[in-house]
Enzyme design. Structure first.
Site, PDB file in Angstrom:
ATOM      1  N   GLU A 192      11.100  -6.313  -9.614  1.00 37.19           N
ATOM      2  CA  GLU A 192      10.317  -5.396  -9.772  1.00 37.19           C
ATOM      3  C   GLU A 192      11.098  -4.325 -10.786  1.00 37.19           C
ATOM      4  O   GLU A 192      12.085  -3.451 -10.221  1.00 37.19           O
ATOM      5  CB  GLU A 192       9.872  -4.407  -8.450  1.00 37.19           C
ATOM      6  CG  GLU A 192       9.171  -5.369  -7.706  1.00 37.19           C
ATOM      7  CD  GLU A 192       8.264  -4.540  -6.887  1.00 37.19           C
ATOM      8  OE1 GLU A 192       7.057  -4.554  -6.995  1.00 37.19           O
ATOM      9  OE2 GLU A 192       8.741  -3.469  -6.194  1.00 37.19           O
ATOM     10  N   HIS A 250      12.755  -2.379  -1.498  1.00 34.28           N
ATOM     11  CA  HIS A 250      12.180  -1.853  -2.711  1.00 34.28           C
ATOM     12  C   HIS A 250      12.897  -0.624  -3.337  1.00 34.28           C
ATOM     13  O   HIS A 250      13.471   0.005  -2.714  1.00 34.28           O
ATOM     14  CB  HIS A 250      10.685  -1.462  -1.891  1.00 34.28           C
ATOM     15  CG  HIS A 250       9.685  -1.009  -2.878  1.00 34.28           C
ATOM     16  ND1 HIS A 250       9.726   0.183  -3.673  1.00 34.28           N
ATOM     17  CD2 HIS A 250       8.594  -1.668  -3.326  1.00 34.28           C
ATOM     18  CE1 HIS A 250       8.745   0.309  -4.367  1.00 34.28           C
ATOM     19  NE2 HIS A 250       8.165  -0.884  -4.474  1.00 34.28           N
ATOM     20  N   TRP A 285       0.744  -1.212   0.093  1.00 31.24           N
ATOM     21  CA  TRP A 285      -0.014  -0.078   0.142  1.00 31.24           C
ATOM     22  C   TRP A 285       0.811   1.261   0.094  1.00 31.24           C
ATOM     23  O   TRP A 285       0.394   2.496  -0.218  1.00 31.24           O
ATOM     24  CB  TRP A 285      -0.869  -0.021   1.303  1.00 31.24           C
ATOM     25  CG  TRP A 285      -1.849  -0.925   1.256  1.00 31.24           C
ATOM     26  CD1 TRP A 285      -2.103  -1.974   0.292  1.00 31.24           C
ATOM     27  CD2 TRP A 285      -3.065  -1.225   2.258  1.00 31.24           C
ATOM     28  NE1 TRP A 285      -3.390  -2.640   0.541  1.00 31.24           N
ATOM     29  CE2 TRP A 285      -3.733  -2.269   1.839  1.00 31.24           C
ATOM     30  CE3 TRP A 285      -3.326  -0.527   3.301  1.00 31.24           C
ATOM     31  CZ2 TRP A 285      -4.953  -2.773   2.441  1.00 31.24           C
ATOM     32  CZ3 TRP A 285      -4.501  -1.054   4.201  1.00 31.24           C
ATOM     33  CH2 TRP A 285      -5.187  -2.131   3.690  1.00 31.24           C
ATOM     34  N   LYS A 286       2.122   1.067   0.260  1.00 34.10           N
ATOM     35  CA  LYS A 286       2.950   2.351   0.372  1.00 34.10           C
ATOM     36  C   LYS A 286       2.356   3.446   1.264  1.00 34.10           C
ATOM     37  O   LYS A 286       1.712   2.913   2.239  1.00 34.10           O
ATOM     38  CB  LYS A 286       3.102   2.907  -0.861  1.00 34.10           C
ATOM     39  CG  LYS A 286       3.627   1.883  -1.949  1.00 34.10           C
ATOM     40  CD  LYS A 286       4.027   2.246  -3.362  1.00 34.10           C
ATOM     41  CE  LYS A 286       4.241   1.269  -4.318  1.00 34.10           C
ATOM     42  NZ  LYS A 286       5.021   1.503  -5.598  1.00 34.10           N
ATOM     43  N   GLY A 297       1.177  -2.592  -6.203  1.00 32.72           N
ATOM     44  CA  GLY A 297       1.029  -1.173  -5.768  1.00 32.72           C
ATOM     45  C   GLY A 297      -0.288  -0.857  -5.893  1.00 32.72           C
ATOM     46  O   GLY A 297      -1.287  -1.063  -5.294  1.00 32.72           O
ATOM     47  N   GLY A 298      -0.280   0.197  -6.979  1.00 34.99           N
ATOM     48  CA  GLY A 298      -1.373   1.071  -7.224  1.00 34.99           C
ATOM     49  C   GLY A 298      -2.775  -0.009  -7.202  1.00 34.99           C
ATOM     50  O   GLY A 298      -3.667   0.642  -6.499  1.00 34.99           O
TER      51      GLY A 298
HETATM   52  P1  PGA Z   1       2.838  -0.550  -8.822  1.00 30.51           P
HETATM   53  O1  PGA Z   1       3.963  -0.782  -7.670  1.00 30.51           O
HETATM   54  O2  PGA Z   1       2.072  -1.920  -8.926  1.00 30.51           O
HETATM   55  O3  PGA Z   1       2.035   0.664  -8.453  1.00 30.51           O
HETATM   56  O4  PGA Z   1       3.577  -0.469  -9.957  1.00 30.51           O
HETATM   57  C1  PGA Z   1       4.495  -2.027  -7.514  1.00 30.51           C
HETATM   58  C2  PGA Z   1       5.464  -1.932  -6.186  1.00 30.51           C
HETATM   59  O5  PGA Z   1       6.023  -0.874  -5.963  1.00 30.51           O
HETATM   60  O6  PGA Z   1       5.589  -2.969  -5.436  1.00 30.51           O
END
Ligand code: PGA
Length: 252
Positions: free
Chosen positions: A166, A94, A10-11, A233-234
């Site tokens: 990633e 990350h 979720w950041k 993420g998003g």
């Molecule tokens: P994203 O992010 O799916 O928004 O590209 C992935 C992540 O940073 O783990």
């Protein structure tokens, strides 16, 4: 047989109410028991997330931690604090931590050591920049990043590791790696683990893909033989999208 894994990173998103809404929705759903589903809320909501997910198979994981156990490190969080609220997994390496918060191989290595020595699971992220890929040095860069984790790792510690490829150019950009590009890297990573350790181990490590995974591209990426799931993420911020990504691996 490797278990499939879906992790929502979720950041710095979702306040307490948003955390509750999303997790209550998730708690009401079911999927194949063989799929491990994890969510990574912000530090302040970890304990609340645990409470909501009580009796649910969804694991709560941390987005970061310090390598020291305690001390004068204003703003930081230790493994001991995480473990005291029953959070036993942490994302390390990350690309946002590397680029925005200047974490280098040394810091990352120390964090991994602390986590592993204290029976935590590590979701280790690695991946090349766009420039690396354009210059065709992505494989070399990835091998170097992997060295941080494989160098010194004991064979029996591998069951505490989940790898997440990633590519930096795919994170949050809407530009995902093609299934073939991702598969090529995942296969390469298994080959390296087989060379350094052994093939059985290489075949048992869970390797996830992350970078603009969405409901409309996840199925074909997850279909690749060396890809065991995703770090999202998003799309993990929308319950519908996240659940749809879980469903897309369920059907594979
Ligand atoms: P994203 O992010 O799916 O928004 O590209 C992935 C992540 O940073 O783990």
């Amino acid at each position: 047989m490797r278990k499939k894994v879906i992790i929502g990173n979720w950041k710095m998103n979702n306040d307490k109410q948003e955390t509750e809404n999303l997790l209550l929705n998730l708690k009401n759903k079911t999927w194949n028991k063989e799929i491990e589903v994890k969510v990574s809320p912000s530090f302040v909501n970890l304990e609340y997330a645990q409470k909501i997910l009580k009796n649910s198979p969804v694991e709560v994981v941390a987005q970061n931690m310090h390598y020291e156990e305690k001390g004068a490190f204003t703003g930081e969080i230790s493994y001991k604090m995480l473990k005291s609220i029953n959070v036993n997994s942490v994302i390390i390496g990350h690309s946002e931590r590397r680029t925005l918060f200047y974490e280098n191989d040394d810091t990352i290595k120390r964090k991994i050591k602390t986590a592993l020595d204290n029976e935590m699971k590590v979701i280790f992220c690695f991946g090349e920049s766009l420039e690396d890929r354009k210059e065709k040095r992505h494989i070399k860069i990835i091998s170097k990043q992997l060295d941080v984790i494989t160098n010194g790792l004991k064979i029996n510690q591998w069951n505490q590791i989940i790898l997440a490829y990633e590519p930096v150019w795919a994170i949050g950009t809407g530009l995902n790696a093609t299934p073939e590009q991702a598969q090529e890297i995942h296969k390469h990573v298994r080959k390296e683990i087989a060379t350094t350790f052994n093939k059985n181990l290489a075949d048992s490590v869970q390797i996830l893909y992350g970078g603009s995974l969405k409901p409309n591209n996840s199925k074909e990426i997850f279909f690749q033989p060396d890809i065991d799931g995703g770090l999202i993420g998003g799309a993990s911020l929308s319950f519908e999208d996240f659940y749809s990504i879980i469903r897309s691996i369920d059907k594979n």
